[in-house]
Design a protein around this motif. Sequence first.
Motif, PDB file in Angstrom:
ATOM      1  N   ARG A 152      -6.131  10.638   8.542  1.00 40.29           N
ATOM      2  CA  ARG A 152      -6.381  12.038   8.908  1.00 40.29           C
ATOM      3  C   ARG A 152      -5.595  13.028   8.055  1.00 40.29           C
ATOM      4  O   ARG A 152      -5.842  14.226   8.108  1.00 40.29           O
ATOM      5  CB  ARG A 152      -6.046  12.257  10.391  1.00 40.29           C
ATOM      6  N   LEU A 153      -4.648  12.537   7.272  1.00 42.71           N
ATOM      7  CA  LEU A 153      -3.874  13.434   6.405  1.00 42.71           C
ATOM      8  C   LEU A 153      -4.752  13.992   5.297  1.00 42.71           C
ATOM      9  O   LEU A 153      -5.709  13.342   4.865  1.00 42.71           O
ATOM     10  CB  LEU A 153      -2.712  12.670   5.761  1.00 42.71           C
ATOM     11  N   PRO A 154      -4.406  15.179   4.792  1.00 42.53           N
ATOM     12  CA  PRO A 154      -5.091  15.675   3.591  1.00 42.53           C
ATOM     13  C   PRO A 154      -4.904  14.670   2.447  1.00 42.53           C
ATOM     14  O   PRO A 154      -3.902  13.939   2.401  1.00 42.53           O
ATOM     15  CB  PRO A 154      -4.381  16.993   3.282  1.00 42.53           C
ATOM     16  N   ARG A 155      -5.856  14.641   1.528  1.00 37.86           N
ATOM     17  CA  ARG A 155      -5.893  13.623   0.470  1.00 37.86           C
ATOM     18  C   ARG A 155      -4.568  13.471  -0.276  1.00 37.86           C
ATOM     19  O   ARG A 155      -4.063  12.362  -0.430  1.00 37.86           O
ATOM     20  CB  ARG A 155      -7.010  13.955  -0.523  1.00 37.86           C
ATOM     21  N   ARG A 156      -3.991  14.545  -0.759  1.00 37.24           N
ATOM     22  CA  ARG A 156      -2.757  14.443  -1.543  1.00 37.24           C
ATOM     23  C   ARG A 156      -1.588  13.928  -0.695  1.00 37.24           C
ATOM     24  O   ARG A 156      -0.795  13.123  -1.162  1.00 37.24           O
ATOM     25  CB  ARG A 156      -2.399  15.790  -2.180  1.00 37.24           C
ATOM     26  N   GLN A 157      -1.478  14.380   0.539  1.00 36.54           N
ATOM     27  CA  GLN A 157      -0.418  13.877   1.411  1.00 36.54           C
ATOM     28  C   GLN A 157      -0.614  12.378   1.652  1.00 36.54           C
ATOM     29  O   GLN A 157       0.344  11.597   1.615  1.00 36.54           O
ATOM     30  CB  GLN A 157      -0.397  14.630   2.734  1.00 36.54           C
ATOM     31  N   ARG A 158      -1.860  11.980   1.895  1.00 42.03           N
ATOM     32  CA  ARG A 158      -2.161  10.570   2.136  1.00 42.03           C
ATOM     33  C   ARG A 158      -1.791   9.734   0.913  1.00 42.03           C
ATOM     34  O   ARG A 158      -1.150   8.679   1.036  1.00 42.03           O
ATOM     35  CB  ARG A 158      -3.651  10.413   2.460  1.00 42.03           C
ATOM     36  N   GLU A 159      -2.158  10.199  -0.275  1.00 42.73           N
ATOM     37  CA  GLU A 159      -1.838   9.457  -1.493  1.00 42.73           C
ATOM     38  C   GLU A 159      -0.327   9.322  -1.679  1.00 42.73           C
ATOM     39  O   GLU A 159       0.168   8.243  -2.017  1.00 42.73           O
ATOM     40  CB  GLU A 159      -2.456  10.152  -2.702  1.00 42.73           C
ATOM     41  N   VAL A 160       0.398  10.401  -1.438  1.00 44.21           N
ATOM     42  CA  VAL A 160       1.853  10.359  -1.586  1.00 44.21           C
ATOM     43  C   VAL A 160       2.471   9.405  -0.563  1.00 44.21           C
ATOM     44  O   VAL A 160       3.325   8.578  -0.910  1.00 44.21           O
ATOM     45  CB  VAL A 160       2.466  11.774  -1.474  1.00 44.21           C
ATOM     46  N   ILE A 161       2.032   9.470   0.682  1.00 45.10           N
ATOM     47  CA  ILE A 161       2.580   8.585   1.720  1.00 45.10           C
ATOM     48  C   ILE A 161       2.313   7.126   1.375  1.00 45.10           C
ATOM     49  O   ILE A 161       3.200   6.272   1.485  1.00 45.10           O
ATOM     50  CB  ILE A 161       1.985   8.937   3.116  1.00 45.10           C
ATOM     51  N   VAL A 162       1.106   6.826   0.939  1.00 43.07           N
ATOM     52  CA  VAL A 162       0.757   5.444   0.588  1.00 43.07           C
ATOM     53  C   VAL A 162       1.618   4.947  -0.564  1.00 43.07           C
ATOM     54  O   VAL A 162       2.203   3.862  -0.503  1.00 43.07           O
ATOM     55  CB  VAL A 162      -0.744   5.312   0.256  1.00 43.07           C
ATOM     56  N   LEU A 163       1.728   5.744  -1.620  1.00 49.18           N
ATOM     57  CA  LEU A 163       2.492   5.299  -2.784  1.00 49.18           C
ATOM     58  C   LEU A 163       3.994   5.253  -2.511  1.00 49.18           C
ATOM     59  O   LEU A 163       4.664   4.298  -2.899  1.00 49.18           O
ATOM     60  CB  LEU A 163       2.200   6.188  -3.990  1.00 49.18           C
ATOM     61  N   ARG A 164       4.504   6.275  -1.857  1.00 51.17           N
ATOM     62  CA  ARG A 164       5.960   6.332  -1.618  1.00 51.17           C
ATOM     63  C   ARG A 164       6.429   5.303  -0.591  1.00 51.17           C
ATOM     64  O   ARG A 164       7.446   4.646  -0.794  1.00 51.17           O
ATOM     65  CB  ARG A 164       6.369   7.725  -1.123  1.00 51.17           C
ATOM     66  N   TYR A 165       5.707   5.170   0.506  1.00 52.77           N
ATOM     67  CA  TYR A 165       6.231   4.388   1.625  1.00 52.77           C
ATOM     68  C   TYR A 165       5.551   3.040   1.824  1.00 52.77           C
ATOM     69  O   TYR A 165       6.208   2.091   2.240  1.00 52.77           O
ATOM     70  CB  TYR A 165       6.189   5.227   2.905  1.00 52.77           C
ATOM     71  N   LEU A 166       4.284   2.929   1.534  1.00 50.18           N
ATOM     72  CA  LEU A 166       3.647   1.624   1.648  1.00 50.18           C
ATOM     73  C   LEU A 166       3.824   0.817   0.363  1.00 50.18           C
ATOM     74  O   LEU A 166       4.065  -0.385   0.410  1.00 50.18           O
ATOM     75  CB  LEU A 166       2.156   1.760   1.985  1.00 50.18           C
ATOM     76  N   ALA A 167       3.684   1.466  -0.788  1.00 49.92           N
ATOM     77  CA  ALA A 167       3.849   0.777  -2.068  1.00 49.92           C
ATOM     78  C   ALA A 167       5.299   0.819  -2.547  1.00 49.92           C
ATOM     79  O   ALA A 167       5.630   0.213  -3.557  1.00 49.92           O
ATOM     80  CB  ALA A 167       2.948   1.390  -3.128  1.00 49.92           C
ATOM     81  N   ASP A 168       6.159   1.554  -1.852  1.00 46.87           N
ATOM     82  CA  ASP A 168       7.587   1.635  -2.156  1.00 46.87           C
ATOM     83  C   ASP A 168       7.857   2.098  -3.593  1.00 46.87           C
ATOM     84  O   ASP A 168       8.711   1.565  -4.274  1.00 46.87           O
ATOM     85  CB  ASP A 168       8.258   0.292  -1.881  1.00 46.87           C
ATOM     86  N   GLN A 169       7.102   3.093  -4.043  1.00 47.86           N
ATOM     87  CA  GLN A 169       7.320   3.649  -5.371  1.00 47.86           C
ATOM     88  C   GLN A 169       8.319   4.794  -5.296  1.00 47.86           C
ATOM     89  O   GLN A 169       8.430   5.475  -4.281  1.00 47.86           O
ATOM     90  CB  GLN A 169       5.997   4.163  -5.961  1.00 47.86           C
ATOM     91  N   SER A 170       9.000   5.015  -6.381  1.00 48.50           N
ATOM     92  CA  SER A 170       9.946   6.123  -6.462  1.00 48.50           C
ATOM     93  C   SER A 170       9.174   7.443  -6.507  1.00 48.50           C
ATOM     94  O   SER A 170       7.964   7.466  -6.756  1.00 48.50           O
ATOM     95  CB  SER A 170      10.803   5.989  -7.725  1.00 48.50           C
ATOM     96  N   GLU A 171       9.887   8.525  -6.303  1.00 47.95           N
ATOM     97  CA  GLU A 171       9.246   9.841  -6.411  1.00 47.95           C
ATOM     98  C   GLU A 171       8.703  10.058  -7.816  1.00 47.95           C
ATOM     99  O   GLU A 171       7.598  10.580  -7.987  1.00 47.95           O
ATOM    100  CB  GLU A 171      10.248  10.952  -6.057  1.00 47.95           C
ATOM    101  N   ALA A 172       9.469   9.637  -8.811  1.00 48.00           N
ATOM    102  CA  ALA A 172       9.047   9.821 -10.205  1.00 48.00           C
ATOM    103  C   ALA A 172       7.785   9.011 -10.514  1.00 48.00           C
ATOM    104  O   ALA A 172       6.856   9.517 -11.155  1.00 48.00           O
ATOM    105  CB  ALA A 172      10.175   9.433 -11.157  1.00 48.00           C
ATOM    106  N   ASP A 173       7.743   7.765 -10.054  1.00 45.94           N
ATOM    107  CA  ASP A 173       6.561   6.932 -10.294  1.00 45.94           C
ATOM    108  C   ASP A 173       5.342   7.482  -9.557  1.00 45.94           C
ATOM    109  O   ASP A 173       4.228   7.467 -10.078  1.00 45.94           O
ATOM    110  CB  ASP A 173       6.817   5.489  -9.868  1.00 45.94           C
ATOM    111  N   THR A 174       5.564   7.957  -8.346  1.00 44.32           N
ATOM    112  CA  THR A 174       4.469   8.543  -7.573  1.00 44.32           C
ATOM    113  C   THR A 174       3.949   9.790  -8.279  1.00 44.32           C
ATOM    114  O   THR A 174       2.736   9.986  -8.402  1.00 44.32           O
ATOM    115  CB  THR A 174       4.933   8.879  -6.142  1.00 44.32           C
ATOM    116  N   ALA A 175       4.865  10.624  -8.741  1.00 41.53           N
ATOM    117  CA  ALA A 175       4.467  11.840  -9.458  1.00 41.53           C
ATOM    118  C   ALA A 175       3.664  11.496 -10.708  1.00 41.53           C
ATOM    119  O   ALA A 175       2.630  12.109 -10.974  1.00 41.53           O
ATOM    120  CB  ALA A 175       5.703  12.663  -9.825  1.00 41.53           C
ATOM    121  N   SER A 176       4.109  10.500 -11.442  1.00 39.16           N
ATOM    122  CA  SER A 176       3.405  10.080 -12.652  1.00 39.16           C
ATOM    123  C   SER A 176       2.012   9.550 -12.317  1.00 39.16           C
ATOM    124  O   SER A 176       1.033   9.906 -12.981  1.00 39.16           O
ATOM    125  CB  SER A 176       4.214   8.996 -13.370  1.00 39.16           C
TER     126      SER A 176
END
Length: 169
Positions: A114-138
């Motif tokens: 239900r999250l907006p697309r960008r929030q959902r993508e960030v949550i998935v990459l940061r917390y489920l995929a355990d990526q750093s902020e820099a890797d997520t941003a890239s």
Amino acid sequence: MTDVGSAAPSAAGDYESLFPELWRKAYVVAYQVLGSQAQAEDAAQEAMAKAYSWWGRIRKSPHGWVAKTAYTQAIDIARRQVRHREVLGADDPERPSRDPRVEDRMDLTAAIERLPRRQREVIVLRYLADQSEADTASALGMRVTTVRKHAQRGLATLGGHLATQVREV
């Protein structure tokens, strides 16, 4: 005469060398959504097959793409499970028993969806995929400060969704 050491590795070589790392990332993301080893392996396998077919386009930043694809595959599997449970009647002896952990995962997955697309993508990459902020941003083509903003808003929204569900129970 060309220097062999400076030649770019082939696309297949890149894929093969990164496969173990990408597979682990896909598996971890899928397992966090599904909670089942076999189903997570299926989702990771599907994500890796798609990565191979898209390798020419994603090879510069494959980690985020594979994590998002594994998440999508896991969501598809979870939805099929829900439909399967709905098709089986409540009195059906073959109906799988309800595991509260699966229900919790489904609630979290629904809240993430239900999250907006960008929030959902960030949550998935940061917390489920355990990526750093820099890797997520890239991976998402945004600044680190934007990743932080989306993560903060997404987590706040998720907290609200989940708190509402707890109160309703």
